[in-house]
Design a protein around this motif. Sequence first.
Motif, PDB file in Angstrom:
ATOM      1  N   GLU A 233       0.830  -1.204   0.000  1.00 29.39           N
ATOM      2  CA  GLU A 233       0.000   0.000   0.000  1.00 29.39           C
ATOM      3  C   GLU A 233       0.871   1.263   0.000  1.00 29.39           C
ATOM      4  O   GLU A 233       1.995   1.253   0.511  1.00 29.39           O
ATOM      5  CB  GLU A 233      -0.918   0.062   1.231  1.00 29.39           C
ATOM      6  CG  GLU A 233      -1.842  -1.114   1.413  1.00 29.39           C
ATOM      7  CD  GLU A 233      -1.313  -2.114   2.418  1.00 29.39           C
ATOM      8  OE1 GLU A 233      -2.124  -2.857   3.008  1.00 29.39           O
ATOM      9  OE2 GLU A 233      -0.076  -2.155   2.618  1.00 29.39           O
TER      10      GLU A 233
ATOM     11  N   GLY B 258       0.251   5.948  -0.358  1.00 37.59           N
ATOM     12  CA  GLY B 258      -0.676   7.055  -0.550  1.00 37.59           C
ATOM     13  C   GLY B 258      -1.261   7.629   0.715  1.00 37.59           C
ATOM     14  O   GLY B 258      -1.987   8.631   0.670  1.00 37.59           O
TER      15      GLY B 258
ATOM     16  N   THR C  94      -5.939   9.459  -2.219  1.00 41.07           N
ATOM     17  CA  THR C  94      -6.089   8.233  -2.984  1.00 41.07           C
ATOM     18  C   THR C  94      -5.021   7.247  -2.550  1.00 41.07           C
ATOM     19  O   THR C  94      -3.823   7.540  -2.639  1.00 41.07           O
ATOM     20  CB  THR C  94      -5.972   8.496  -4.491  1.00 41.07           C
ATOM     21  OG1 THR C  94      -7.035   9.367  -4.904  1.00 41.07           O
ATOM     22  CG2 THR C  94      -6.075   7.191  -5.261  1.00 41.07           C
TER      23      THR C  94
ATOM     24  N   SER D 160      -3.157   3.552  -2.913  1.00 48.48           N
ATOM     25  CA  SER D 160      -2.841   2.574  -3.951  1.00 48.48           C
ATOM     26  C   SER D 160      -2.366   1.280  -3.305  1.00 48.48           C
ATOM     27  O   SER D 160      -1.744   1.303  -2.243  1.00 48.48           O
ATOM     28  CB  SER D 160      -1.741   3.100  -4.874  1.00 48.48           C
ATOM     29  OG  SER D 160      -2.130   4.286  -5.518  1.00 48.48           O
TER      30      SER D 160
ATOM     31  N   HIS E 137      -9.786  -0.558  -9.972  1.00 44.13           N
ATOM     32  CA  HIS E 137      -8.727  -1.509 -10.290  1.00 44.13           C
ATOM     33  C   HIS E 137      -8.140  -1.203 -11.646  1.00 44.13           C
ATOM     34  O   HIS E 137      -8.871  -0.909 -12.590  1.00 44.13           O
ATOM     35  CB  HIS E 137      -9.324  -2.926 -10.287  1.00 44.13           C
ATOM     36  CG  HIS E 137      -8.370  -3.987 -10.676  1.00 44.13           C
ATOM     37  ND1 HIS E 137      -8.599  -4.844 -11.734  1.00 44.13           N
ATOM     38  CD2 HIS E 137      -7.179  -4.353 -10.144  1.00 44.13           C
ATOM     39  CE1 HIS E 137      -7.587  -5.685 -11.837  1.00 44.13           C
ATOM     40  NE2 HIS E 137      -6.715  -5.413 -10.881  1.00 44.13           N
TER      41      HIS E 137
ATOM     42  N   THR F 165      -2.882  -2.932  -9.802  1.00 39.11           N
ATOM     43  CA  THR F 165      -3.061  -1.981  -8.704  1.00 39.11           C
ATOM     44  C   THR F 165      -4.540  -1.798  -8.387  1.00 39.11           C
ATOM     45  O   THR F 165      -5.371  -1.713  -9.283  1.00 39.11           O
ATOM     46  CB  THR F 165      -2.446  -0.620  -9.073  1.00 39.11           C
ATOM     47  OG1 THR F 165      -1.050  -0.798  -9.350  1.00 39.11           O
ATOM     48  CG2 THR F 165      -2.596   0.375  -7.935  1.00 39.11           C
TER      49      THR F 165
ATOM     50  N   TYR G 197      -7.072   0.766  -6.128  1.00 40.94           N
ATOM     51  CA  TYR G 197      -7.091   2.122  -5.582  1.00 40.94           C
ATOM     52  C   TYR G 197      -8.271   2.287  -4.626  1.00 40.94           C
ATOM     53  O   TYR G 197      -9.300   1.624  -4.759  1.00 40.94           O
ATOM     54  CB  TYR G 197      -7.228   3.156  -6.701  1.00 40.94           C
ATOM     55  CG  TYR G 197      -6.125   3.097  -7.723  1.00 40.94           C
ATOM     56  CD1 TYR G 197      -6.287   2.385  -8.913  1.00 40.94           C
ATOM     57  CD2 TYR G 197      -4.913   3.748  -7.502  1.00 40.94           C
ATOM     58  CE1 TYR G 197      -5.273   2.332  -9.853  1.00 40.94           C
ATOM     59  CE2 TYR G 197      -3.903   3.689  -8.438  1.00 40.94           C
ATOM     60  CZ  TYR G 197      -4.089   2.979  -9.608  1.00 40.94           C
ATOM     61  OH  TYR G 197      -3.077   2.915 -10.532  1.00 40.94           O
TER      62      TYR G 197
ATOM     63  N   ARG H  27     -10.121   5.745  -3.567  1.00 41.17           N
ATOM     64  CA  ARG H  27     -10.241   7.193  -3.596  1.00 41.17           C
ATOM     65  C   ARG H  27     -11.151   7.611  -2.466  1.00 41.17           C
ATOM     66  O   ARG H  27     -12.287   7.156  -2.369  1.00 41.17           O
ATOM     67  CB  ARG H  27     -10.827   7.625  -4.938  1.00 41.17           C
ATOM     68  CG  ARG H  27     -11.263   9.085  -5.009  1.00 41.17           C
ATOM     69  CD  ARG H  27     -10.112  10.039  -5.091  1.00 41.17           C
ATOM     70  NE  ARG H  27     -10.580  11.416  -5.244  1.00 41.17           N
ATOM     71  CZ  ARG H  27      -9.776  12.473  -5.232  1.00 41.17           C
ATOM     72  NH1 ARG H  27      -8.471  12.315  -5.087  1.00 41.17           N
ATOM     73  NH2 ARG H  27     -10.287  13.677  -5.380  1.00 41.17           N
TER      74      ARG H  27
ATOM     75  N   CYS I 143      -4.850  -3.117   2.387  1.00 37.73           N
ATOM     76  CA  CYS I 143      -5.304  -3.810   1.197  1.00 37.73           C
ATOM     77  C   CYS I 143      -5.269  -5.306   1.500  1.00 37.73           C
ATOM     78  O   CYS I 143      -4.348  -5.786   2.164  1.00 37.73           O
ATOM     79  CB  CYS I 143      -4.369  -3.460   0.049  1.00 37.73           C
ATOM     80  SG  CYS I 143      -4.693  -4.295  -1.498  1.00 37.73           S
TER      81      CYS I 143
END
Length: 126
Positions: A6, A8, A19, A21, A72, A78, A80, A82, A96
């Motif tokens: 992960e 961000g 966001t 990632s 995705h 990856t 994401y 948001r 994640c």
Amino acid sequence: QVQLVESGGGSVQAGGSLTLSCVYYGITTRTNCMAWFRQFPGKGRERLARITTPDGRTDYRAAAEGRFLISHDNAKNTIYLRMARLKPEDTAVYYCAAHVAEDCFGKTLDTDFPSWGRGTQVTVSA
């Protein structure tokens, strides 16, 4: 071996956006369930959103509905998250998670996901 990384996270003022990632490695199956969880200090992990890859079916828990968006990118391996209109109560470590080779049906708890990243801290100030 599946690895999730992960990035961000950071500090943001209330009302702002971030966001997150999650780059994944070692996933070779076509259909997978990917998810974002968060964890508050001293609490268990709370599922926020799930996405089935590659078809992109998503669902959200109430805490994420309307403010968070999971997506995705197949080409970049990856996932994401948001996050918009952030609140101080969104302050947590965000993770994640993955359950490979299956879709997201029935996968609701953190114990349903065998693979995890190390997490990224999100801090929202008032």
